[in-house]
Design a protein around this motif. Structure first.
Motif, PDB file in Angstrom:
ATOM      1  N   PRO A 125       0.813  -1.363   0.017  1.00  0.00           N
ATOM      2  CA  PRO A 125       0.129   0.029   0.119  1.00  0.00           C
ATOM      3  C   PRO A 125       0.749   1.322   0.035  1.00  0.00           C
ATOM      4  N   PHE A 126       2.000   1.244   0.590  1.00  0.00           N
ATOM      5  CA  PHE A 126       3.037   2.346   0.600  1.00  0.00           C
ATOM      6  C   PHE A 126       3.369   2.708  -0.867  1.00  0.00           C
ATOM      7  N   PHE A 127       3.961   1.642  -1.364  1.00  0.00           N
ATOM      8  CA  PHE A 127       4.270   1.943  -2.911  1.00  0.00           C
ATOM      9  C   PHE A 127       3.219   2.259  -3.730  1.00  0.00           C
ATOM     10  N   ALA A 128       1.843   1.698  -3.489  1.00  0.00           N
ATOM     11  CA  ALA A 128       0.861   2.158  -4.501  1.00  0.00           C
ATOM     12  C   ALA A 128       0.443   3.824  -4.110  1.00  0.00           C
ATOM     13  N   SER A 129       0.593   4.339  -2.953  1.00  0.00           N
ATOM     14  CA  SER A 129       0.308   5.561  -2.558  1.00  0.00           C
ATOM     15  C   SER A 129       1.483   6.383  -3.542  1.00  0.00           C
ATOM     16  N   MET A 130       2.497   6.036  -3.338  1.00  0.00           N
ATOM     17  CA  MET A 130       4.022   6.755  -4.020  1.00  0.00           C
ATOM     18  C   MET A 130       3.396   6.530  -5.600  1.00  0.00           C
ATOM     19  N   ARG A 131       3.121   5.795  -6.111  1.00  0.00           N
ATOM     20  CA  ARG A 131       2.653   5.354  -7.678  1.00  0.00           C
ATOM     21  C   ARG A 131       1.531   6.355  -7.955  1.00  0.00           C
ATOM     22  N   THR A 132       0.651   6.496  -7.015  1.00  0.00           N
ATOM     23  CA  THR A 132      -0.550   7.496  -7.300  1.00  0.00           C
ATOM     24  C   THR A 132       0.007   8.800  -7.671  1.00  0.00           C
ATOM     25  N   ASP A 133       1.073   9.312  -7.019  1.00  0.00           N
ATOM     26  CA  ASP A 133       1.640  10.823  -7.263  1.00  0.00           C
ATOM     27  C   ASP A 133       1.969  11.033  -8.586  1.00  0.00           C
ATOM     28  N   LEU A 134       2.128   9.938  -9.432  1.00  0.00           N
ATOM     29  CA  LEU A 134       2.689   9.738 -10.911  1.00  0.00           C
ATOM     30  C   LEU A 134       1.542   9.905 -11.892  1.00  0.00           C
ATOM     31  N   SER A 135       0.402   9.758 -11.370  1.00  0.00           N
ATOM     32  CA  SER A 135      -0.919   9.750 -12.149  1.00  0.00           C
ATOM     33  C   SER A 135      -2.128  10.433 -11.828  1.00  0.00           C
ATOM     34  N   THR A 136      -1.930  10.829 -10.520  1.00  0.00           N
ATOM     35  CA  THR A 136      -3.392  11.498 -10.043  1.00  0.00           C
ATOM     36  C   THR A 136      -2.873  12.861  -9.211  1.00  0.00           C
ATOM     37  N   ASN A 137      -3.551  13.914  -9.857  1.00  0.00           N
ATOM     38  CA  ASN A 137      -3.251  15.296  -9.297  1.00  0.00           C
ATOM     39  C   ASN A 137      -4.274  15.964  -8.448  1.00  0.00           C
ATOM     40  N   ARG A 138      -5.486  15.424  -8.822  1.00  0.00           N
ATOM     41  CA  ARG A 138      -6.558  15.927  -7.788  1.00  0.00           C
ATOM     42  C   ARG A 138      -7.489  14.716  -7.404  1.00  0.00           C
ATOM     43  N   HIS A 139      -7.844  14.845  -5.806  1.00  0.00           N
ATOM     44  CA  HIS A 139      -8.381  13.814  -5.041  1.00  0.00           C
ATOM     45  C   HIS A 139      -9.773  14.172  -4.517  1.00  0.00           C
ATOM     46  N   ASP A 140     -10.497  13.029  -4.560  1.00  0.00           N
ATOM     47  CA  ASP A 140     -11.844  13.076  -3.950  1.00  0.00           C
ATOM     48  C   ASP A 140     -11.707  12.521  -2.642  1.00  0.00           C
ATOM     49  N   PRO A 141     -12.665  12.528  -1.783  1.00  0.00           N
ATOM     50  CA  PRO A 141     -12.526  11.900  -0.301  1.00  0.00           C
ATOM     51  C   PRO A 141     -12.136  10.460  -0.309  1.00  0.00           C
ATOM     52  N   ALA A 142     -12.490   9.820  -1.093  1.00  0.00           N
ATOM     53  CA  ALA A 142     -12.210   8.356  -1.480  1.00  0.00           C
ATOM     54  C   ALA A 142     -10.619   7.932  -1.854  1.00  0.00           C
ATOM     55  N   SER A 143     -10.157   8.911  -2.815  1.00  0.00           N
ATOM     56  CA  SER A 143      -8.856   8.767  -3.033  1.00  0.00           C
ATOM     57  C   SER A 143      -7.982   9.556  -2.243  1.00  0.00           C
ATOM     58  N   HIS A 144      -8.369  10.465  -1.427  1.00  0.00           N
ATOM     59  CA  HIS A 144      -7.638  11.000  -0.411  1.00  0.00           C
ATOM     60  C   HIS A 144      -7.334  10.033   0.569  1.00  0.00           C
ATOM     61  N   ASP A 145      -8.303   9.195   1.223  1.00  0.00           N
ATOM     62  CA  ASP A 145      -8.329   8.462   2.455  1.00  0.00           C
ATOM     63  C   ASP A 145      -7.326   7.143   1.898  1.00  0.00           C
ATOM     64  N   ALA A 146      -7.476   6.833   0.625  1.00  0.00           N
ATOM     65  CA  ALA A 146      -6.792   5.624   0.094  1.00  0.00           C
ATOM     66  C   ALA A 146      -5.046   6.137   0.092  1.00  0.00           C
ATOM     67  N   TYR A 147      -5.075   7.324  -0.466  1.00  0.00           N
ATOM     68  CA  TYR A 147      -3.705   7.860  -0.251  1.00  0.00           C
ATOM     69  C   TYR A 147      -3.030   8.033   0.913  1.00  0.00           C
ATOM     70  N   VAL A 148      -3.679   8.605   1.830  1.00  0.00           N
ATOM     71  CA  VAL A 148      -3.372   8.836   3.324  1.00  0.00           C
ATOM     72  C   VAL A 148      -2.986   7.535   3.890  1.00  0.00           C
ATOM     73  N   TYR A 149      -3.883   6.378   3.677  1.00  0.00           N
ATOM     74  CA  TYR A 149      -3.562   5.244   4.378  1.00  0.00           C
ATOM     75  C   TYR A 149      -2.107   4.699   3.762  1.00  0.00           C
ATOM     76  N   GLY A 150      -2.024   4.716   2.587  1.00  0.00           N
ATOM     77  CA  GLY A 150      -0.709   4.097   2.023  1.00  0.00           C
ATOM     78  C   GLY A 150       0.516   4.887   2.161  1.00  0.00           C
ATOM     79  N   SER A 151       0.479   6.266   2.203  1.00  0.00           N
ATOM     80  CA  SER A 151       1.554   7.035   2.563  1.00  0.00           C
ATOM     81  C   SER A 151       1.967   7.362   3.705  1.00  0.00           C
ATOM     82  N   ALA A 152       0.751   7.253   4.711  1.00  0.00           N
ATOM     83  CA  ALA A 152       1.199   7.620   6.166  1.00  0.00           C
ATOM     84  C   ALA A 152       0.778   6.769   7.211  1.00  0.00           C
ATOM     85  N   GLU A 153      -0.578   6.265   6.976  1.00  0.00           N
ATOM     86  CA  GLU A 153      -1.007   5.419   8.131  1.00  0.00           C
ATOM     87  C   GLU A 153      -0.129   4.072   8.310  1.00  0.00           C
ATOM     88  N   VAL A 154       0.217   3.375   7.079  1.00  0.00           N
ATOM     89  CA  VAL A 154       0.967   2.446   7.137  1.00  0.00           C
ATOM     90  C   VAL A 154       2.618   2.621   7.747  1.00  0.00           C
TER      91      VAL A 154
END
Length: 297
Positions: A125-154
């Motif tokens: 999940p951590f690397f999945a969030s890092m990969r998101t930064d290469l493809s996603t610039n705008r986040h909705d609540p669901a993608s924000h939560d998924a990103y925060v889980y992988g980049s910080a909570e884990v």
């Protein structure tokens, strides 16, 4: 030398023991150059968890730098940057399996992961969030939560594995209360950073993690969420092993201070910082064993 320890004439180690020590030193160097605040908090950890936490944050920092500019500045295309990140993930997982990597930062992390029970369920999940930064610039609540889980909570959960298991004969599962506290502290850290770096993220990277640009949330709502997460995390600190509480308290209180300063700063103000004198005061408070700010007595 088959992994055995050989000593030099001066009594120093060679072989795998020296390699492990050099890898830990490399991880500590990464942190020293990239985060003075984290370095200060890390020094408050006991000697049992300290090198392992440095190893986690060194790998996290390297991966974050891959997607946040240095790779592009070196001339890599987005596709080439993605391949570098994929290779780093693959090498990390392989190194945990074999107990060795030619990449010193990866080697240090892999040894920590082996000892403390950090597995693919946290790493991928951590690397999945890092990969998101290469493809996603705008986040909705669901993608924000998924990103925060992988980049910080884990990352908080990786550190929790260290707090509970470093030096133990067999890794064990942390309590649900500690898991919740680690996740919410990581989420608070990340949302504070999103608010602090909003201008840079928007102008330099074209990113909006919080939906502020599109009016899906307000600064006040984000800060309320941060403070609720910090309060929940503070309640879990007394459950941590004693040699971890001071460092976690110092980190918690630094971000509580940042949250308070963000509330009084205008949205267009320069990046909010905590003066060094205040950082030292917060660290001293934690060193004295006082509870995190906002914790119930």
């Amino acid at each position: 030398m088959s992994g055995r320890v050989v000593h030099t004439r001066t009594g120093g180690p060679t072989g795998l023991d020296l390699y492990d020590r050099t890898a830990r030193d490399a991880a500590a160097t990464v942190i020293a150059h990239y985060s003075t605040s984290f370095g200060l908090a890390c020094r408050l950890l006991g000697p049992r968890p300290r090198p392992h936490v440095r190893s986690i944050y060194a790998l996290v920092r390297v991966a974050d730098e891959v997607v946040d500019g240095p790779a592009a500045a070196a001339g890599l295309s987005p596709e080439a940057t993605a391949r570098v990140l994929d290779d780093l993930e693959s090498e990390t997982l392989a190194a945990i399996g074999r107990g060795f990597s030619a990449n010193l930062v990866v080697h240090s992390f892999a040894r920590t992961a082996q000892e403390c029970g950090i597995g693919e369920d946290l790493i991928r999940p951590f690397f999945a969030s890092m990969r998101t930064d290469l493809s996603t610039n705008r986040h909705d609540p669901a993608s924000h939560d998924a990103y925060v889980y992988g980049s910080a909570e884990v990352v908080g959960l990786m550190c929790l594995q260290v707090f509970v298991n470093a030096g133990a004969e067999h890794p064990r599962t942390p309590s649900a209360a500690l898991v919740d506290g680690a996740r919410r502290l990581g989420a608070a850290f990340q949302d504070v950073n999103f608010l602090r770096d909003r201008e840079h993220d928007s102008s330099a990277l074209g990113r909006d993690y919080l939906g502020l640009d599109e009016g899906r949330s307000t600064r006040g709502e984000v800060l309320d969420r941060i403070d609720a997460d910090l309060a929940a995390a503070a309640a879990a600190v007394p459950l941590l092993p004693a040699d971890c509480r001071r460092a976690v308290t110092a980190a918690h209180d630094l971000f509580a201070e940042l949250s308070a300063r963000l509330r009084t700063a205008s949205a267009s103000a320069e990046r909010v910082r905590v003066p060094d004198a205040v950082k030292v005061r917060l660290a001293a408070r934690a060193w004295l064993g006082l509870p995190p700010r906002g914790a119930r007595a």
